[in-house]
Design an enzyme around this catalytic site. Structure first.
Site, PDB file in Angstrom:
ATOM      1  N   SER A 195       0.824  -1.207   0.000  1.00 51.02           N
ATOM      2  CA  SER A 195       0.000   0.000   0.000  1.00 51.02           C
ATOM      3  C   SER A 195       0.857   1.255   0.000  1.00 51.02           C
ATOM      4  CB  SER A 195      -0.965  -0.012   1.178  1.00 51.02           C
ATOM      5  OG  SER A 195      -0.343  -0.464   2.335  1.00 51.02           O
TER       6      SER A 195
ATOM      7  N   HIS B 187      -3.110  -3.081  -6.060  1.00 50.23           N
ATOM      8  CA  HIS B 187      -3.428  -2.603  -4.718  1.00 50.23           C
ATOM      9  C   HIS B 187      -4.917  -2.778  -4.430  1.00 50.23           C
ATOM     10  CE1 HIS B 187      -3.827   0.939  -1.723  1.00 50.23           C
ATOM     11  NE2 HIS B 187      -3.538  -0.172  -1.079  1.00 50.23           N
TER      12      HIS B 187
ATOM     13  N   GLU C  56      -6.476  -0.646  -7.560  1.00 48.28           N
ATOM     14  CA  GLU C  56      -5.511   0.199  -8.271  1.00 48.28           C
ATOM     15  C   GLU C  56      -4.462  -0.724  -8.873  1.00 48.28           C
ATOM     16  OE1 GLU C  56      -5.145   4.434  -5.981  1.00 48.28           O
ATOM     17  OE2 GLU C  56      -4.290   2.754  -4.893  1.00 48.28           O
TER      18      GLU C  56
HETATM   19  P1  NAI Z   1      -0.966  -9.474   7.650  1.00 51.59           P
HETATM   20  O1  NAI Z   1       0.054  -9.246   8.703  1.00 51.59           O
HETATM   21  O2  NAI Z   1      -2.358  -9.808   8.023  1.00 51.59           O
HETATM   22  O3  NAI Z   1      -0.467 -10.630   6.677  1.00 51.59           O
HETATM   23  C1  NAI Z   1       0.848 -10.761   6.233  1.00 51.59           C
HETATM   24  C2  NAI Z   1       1.126 -12.247   6.117  1.00 51.59           C
HETATM   25  O4  NAI Z   1       2.301 -12.434   5.372  1.00 51.59           O
HETATM   26  C3  NAI Z   1       1.333 -12.927   7.467  1.00 51.59           C
HETATM   27  O5  NAI Z   1       0.478 -14.046   7.559  1.00 51.59           O
HETATM   28  C4  NAI Z   1       2.798 -13.357   7.414  1.00 51.59           C
HETATM   29  O6  NAI Z   1       3.025 -14.560   8.101  1.00 51.59           O
HETATM   30  C5  NAI Z   1       3.009 -13.517   5.943  1.00 51.59           C
HETATM   31  N1  NAI Z   1       4.405 -13.432   5.545  1.00 51.59           N
HETATM   32  C6  NAI Z   1       5.334 -12.537   5.933  1.00 51.59           C
HETATM   33  N2  NAI Z   1       6.494 -12.803   5.310  1.00 51.59           N
HETATM   34  C7  NAI Z   1       6.297 -13.856   4.507  1.00 51.59           C
HETATM   35  C8  NAI Z   1       7.129 -14.589   3.610  1.00 51.59           C
HETATM   36  N3  NAI Z   1       8.387 -14.264   3.396  1.00 51.59           N
HETATM   37  N4  NAI Z   1       6.553 -15.624   2.944  1.00 51.59           N
HETATM   38  C9  NAI Z   1       5.266 -15.953   3.135  1.00 51.59           C
HETATM   39  N5  NAI Z   1       4.465 -15.295   3.978  1.00 51.59           N
HETATM   40  C10 NAI Z   1       4.961 -14.263   4.652  1.00 51.59           C
HETATM   41  O7  NAI Z   1      -0.916  -8.159   6.715  1.00 51.59           O
HETATM   42  P2  NAI Z   1      -2.006  -7.602   5.704  1.00 51.59           P
HETATM   43  O8  NAI Z   1      -2.823  -6.584   6.368  1.00 51.59           O
HETATM   44  O9  NAI Z   1      -2.664  -8.735   5.030  1.00 51.59           O
HETATM   45  O10 NAI Z   1      -1.087  -6.838   4.663  1.00 51.59           O
HETATM   46  C11 NAI Z   1      -0.353  -7.493   3.675  1.00 51.59           C
HETATM   47  C12 NAI Z   1       0.071  -6.512   2.615  1.00 51.59           C
HETATM   48  O11 NAI Z   1      -1.072  -5.884   2.058  1.00 51.59           O
HETATM   49  C13 NAI Z   1       0.943  -5.375   3.095  1.00 51.59           C
HETATM   50  O12 NAI Z   1       1.876  -5.065   2.102  1.00 51.59           O
HETATM   51  C14 NAI Z   1      -0.025  -4.235   3.291  1.00 51.59           C
HETATM   52  O13 NAI Z   1       0.578  -2.980   3.193  1.00 51.59           O
HETATM   53  C15 NAI Z   1      -0.944  -4.472   2.131  1.00 51.59           C
HETATM   54  N6  NAI Z   1      -2.274  -3.892   2.257  1.00 51.59           N
HETATM   55  C16 NAI Z   1      -2.945  -3.946   3.433  1.00 51.59           C
HETATM   56  C17 NAI Z   1      -4.207  -3.386   3.546  1.00 51.59           C
HETATM   57  C18 NAI Z   1      -4.950  -3.464   4.829  1.00 51.59           C
HETATM   58  O14 NAI Z   1      -5.939  -2.749   4.970  1.00 51.59           O
HETATM   59  N7  NAI Z   1      -4.539  -4.285   5.768  1.00 51.59           N
HETATM   60  C19 NAI Z   1      -4.834  -2.723   2.399  1.00 51.59           C
HETATM   61  C20 NAI Z   1      -4.082  -2.789   1.191  1.00 51.59           C
HETATM   62  C21 NAI Z   1      -2.837  -3.342   1.150  1.00 51.59           C
END
Ligand code: NAI
Length: 709
Positions: free
Chosen positions: A430, A451, A463
């Site tokens: 994001s 995104h 996006e």
């Molecule tokens: P989250 O913390 O819920 O999920 C991230 C997941 O990735 C975790 O389960 C973690 O174990 C896993 N992970 C980390 N490193 C890893 C690796 N090397 N290999 C495999 N799995 C791995 O985070 P969330 O909220 O789902 O965010 C994920 C991405 O989406 C981020 O880049 C965030 O900026 C983006 N994003 C988040 C939004 C939101 O509202 N939460 C909206 C739009 C984008």
């Protein structure tokens, strides 16, 4: 060219409506003239004892009136006339001396349903594509061809108001239970069943329909006192839902009432009068523009037509099975029916991700949008693991791991090591520039940003962010895939915050600054919901997560400097252990996951006393101006390709009030010069962050607008 084809079957004239050169049937002035001539012919044709009206289109009966036609109207009297003419045509069907049967398969909406309502009998197919509804209020209009009169008569006042005031469509099964449809049949026999019904009706007039709604219906729909109660409650519900910003549902309520209390003749007059008023009014104009913009976006691949061929996506890989990854996987399986593999660091996390992706499907099953066999088939498409097993066969991999450049680059490098050289890698970051992630990639031409917004299954926007190195084929593939996932897709430039978070940031930060000044939480939120946002900025901070918002705020500050210097509010709340809704503690209190009132202890954490003299006008001016200024600036920088994309992004991405048409439209409507004056005043009072964008000042000076006049 004729839109209608007539053939005789057993003394019944089967009229097939098939508008040439169009994917769906629409009602226009030309169609009306032809249809009325046809009615006269068939009236005088002794061989035709009855009529069946059926569509020649696949999976669509009549989609409604031709929106292009009425959006071109400029005066109220023209619009009134259009509605009155529609009423006349439909009246002719109702008064037709021979029985007319509507055979409905597929969408039967707006003017299409109004026409069907005037028929003497309605048969519909029991197919998921068959939906009946009067969605006019979604375009800021009311049903203007008798729909406000006939629907209450057929299904009862309360059920009719529910459909008309909410613009809600009903599937065939429910339409049958409501009494909107007389008979339900499988698609393969709808034509024969309609011909049989027409012959039956020609032999013997139908028995009068039984009124609907049981005992309650008797009291509430069929007594003057009961109806008064229903009108009052409906009005209250509409005002609560629309905040008084959308005039159409209230107009529809008046029109329905006039018809029921004073009779159909008066009702029809009120109906075309109000239709005319609304059709040239500002709200309908905006909603119709949004409709056209989203329709155009459905055909816009982000590259010049014919320059690139989209890749077929048969297998999807998702890395990171957290909140976003699971949402992306579940939505892709649901809408694209694509084989999807989730990967996370360990099996418990994968299991959790698979469970929440499955919940998206289960929710559809519970709401009967999926049958049990469909649900079983779709869940079988979901799999996962802690390794990259299966990724070698993926056509597209979407990464949703932690928001950390090093982690994301590591994931990209790992994935590139196993996937086919022609597979595409998309990141859901994001805030991190896509080109930084793509830097060092073996195939930067196959890397881009996708995104999504949370929750993925509900938020309608995506996006797509190419870098200068991204190939046209990669871009068009991502855009098409996003669209198949059910998203409205805008292609945006690789600038910090892209589009949506860019314009959201200064707005949320301004809210945090207001809090620092002691402006009460609920006053800020109430002011902005009254302005038309679905939730206020402070509640939104709680939803997004204070830590996530803080991190994004820092990135924006780094990119744009003093203008985006974060308020200290978030830092203080986070230090107090508050992360927003996700840990049940934020600006608001939460009980069992439900938001309760604002938490008064916030003020002492921020170190202020709540102000009692805060002025709602000033709150609104500061918050709105912060967003408008940023939108003008980002648009001039080319973050979005057109004002259309920018406005759609704001409406679908952050719930910018649709009746205002989007931030760039708001600037145009209020005149860039006036926006500049307001911003200059705010800059003098509150600081440089409000300094009007150069692009905005220039628009003002030249007397220009974002959109052509
Ligand atoms: P989250 O913390 O819920 O999920 C991230 C997941 O990735 C975790 O389960 C973690 O174990 C896993 N992970 C980390 N490193 C890893 C690796 N090397 N290999 C495999 N799995 C791995 O985070 P969330 O909220 O789902 O965010 C994920 C991405 O989406 C981020 O880049 C965030 O900026 C983006 N994003 C988040 C939004 C939101 O509202 N939460 C909206 C739009 C984008």
């Amino acid at each position: 060219m004729s839109a209608f084809d007539i053939s005789m079957e057993d003394g019944v004239a089967v009229v097939v409506f098939d508008l040439a050169g169009e994917p769906v049937n629409k009602l226009s002035s030309a169609v009306k003239i032809e249809f009325e001539a046809l009615l006269i012919r068939l009236r005088d044709d002794a061989a035709a004892r009855a009529l069946v009206l059926i569509s020649g289109k696949r999976d669509s009966f009549i989609a409604g009136a031709d929106i292009e036609e009425f959006s071109a109207l400029t005066t109220q009297s023209e619009a009134e006339r259009l509605s009155a003419e529609g009423q006349e045509m439909v009246n002719r069907v109702e008064a037709f001396p021979k029985p007319v049967v509507a055979a409905i398969h597929g969408a039967c909406l707006g003017g299409g349903l109004e026409l069907a309502l005037a028929c003497h009998y309605r048969i519909a197919t029991d197919h998921p594509k068959t939906v009946l509804g009067l969605p006019e209020v979604q375009l800021g209009l009311i049903p203007g061809a008798g729909g406000c009169q006939r629907l209450p008569g057929l299904i009862g006042l309360r059920a009719a108001l529910d459909m008309i005031l909410n613009g809600k469509s009903e599937r065939a099964g429910r339409a049958f239970r409501l009494g909107l449809v007389d008979e339900l049949v499988p698609p393969s026999i709808v034509r024969q069943a309609a011909v049989a019904a027409a012959r039956r009706l020609a032999d013997r007039p139908p028995a009068p329909r039984k009124p609907r709604g049981g005992m309650q219906g008797l009291v509430l729909d069929r007594t003057a006192l009961g109806r008064r109660l229903v009108y009052r409650q409906a009005r209250e519900r509409v005002l609560k839902k629309t905040g008084g910003h959308y005039p159409a549902p209230l107009a529809a309520l008046d029109v329905v009432r006039t018809g029921l209390e004073q009779g159909m003749v008066d009702g029809l007059v009120e109906e075309h009068r109000r239709f005319g008023e609304l059709a040239v009014g500002p709200v309908s104009r905006r909603l119709v523009q949004i409709f056209f913009a989203t329709t155009a976006l459905k055909k816009d691949d982000g590259v010049a037509p014919g320059t690139a061929v989209p890749r077929q996506i048969r297998r999807l890989g998702v890395v990171g099975a957290g909140f976003m990854g699971a949402g992306i996987a579940g939505t892709a399986v649901l809408n694209v029916e694509v084989d999807t593999r989730l990967r996370d660091a360990d099996l418990p996390r994968v299991g959790k991700g698979l469970a929440s992706a499955t919940r998206i499907l289960k929710d559809r099953l519970d709401r009967r949008r999926l049958t049990r066999p469909q649900f079983e088939r779709l869940t079988a498409l979901l799999s996962g693991g802690a390794d990259l097993h299966g990724f070698s066969r993926a056509d597209l991999v979407i990464e949703a791991v932690f928001e950390d450049l090093a982690v994301k680059r590591q994931v990209l490098s790992e994935i590139e090591g196993v996937i086919r050289p022609d597979a595409i890698f998309a990141t859901n970051t994001s805030t991190i520039p896509i080109r930084h992630i793509a830097d060092g990639a073996r195939h930067p031409e196959r890397v881009l940003g996708m995104h999504f917004f949370s929750p993925v299954e509900k938020m309608p926007l995506l996006e797509v962010i190419p870098t200068p190195a991204t190939s046209a084929g990669t871009l068009v593939t991502a855009v098409r895939f996003g669209r198949r996932m059910g998203k409205t897709v805008i292609v945006v430039a690789d600038h910090p915050g892209f589009w949506v978070n860019r314009i959201l940031s200064p707005y949320l930060n301004e809210a945090a600054l207001l809090l620092e000044e002691g402006v009460p939480v609920e006053l800020i939120d109430r002011t902005m919901t009254a302005w038309g946002f679905p939730v206020g900025p402070v509640a939104l901070l709680d939803e997004v997560g204070l830590d996530v918002a803080q991190k994004a705020g820092r990135v924006m500050h780094e990119a744009f400097g003093a203008r985006m210097k974060p308020a200290t509010t978030l830092e203080r709340l986070i230090a107090d252990g508050r992360l927003g809704r996700k840990n049940g503690r934020g600006f608001y209190r939460y009980h069992d996951g439900h938001k309760a009132g604002a938490d008064d202890s916030v003020y002492s954490i921020v170190g202020v006393r709540p102000r009692t003299d805060a002025d709602a006008d000033m709150i609104e001016r500061r918050l709105v101006s912060a967003m408008l200024n940023e939108a003008a600036m980002a648009s001039a920088e080319g973050v979005v390709r057109s004002p259309r994309d920018g406005d759609i992004g704001a409406i679908f991405g952050i719930g910018y009030p649709a009746f205002r048409g989007g931030p760039l439209r708001t600037i145009d409507d209020s005149d860039p010069r006036r926006v500049v004056v307001t911003l200059s005043e705010l800059a003098n009072e509150f600081g440089e962050r409000f300094r009007p964008a150069a692009a905005l000042a220039e628009l003002g000076q030249r007397g220009r607008r974002h959109y052509p006049a």
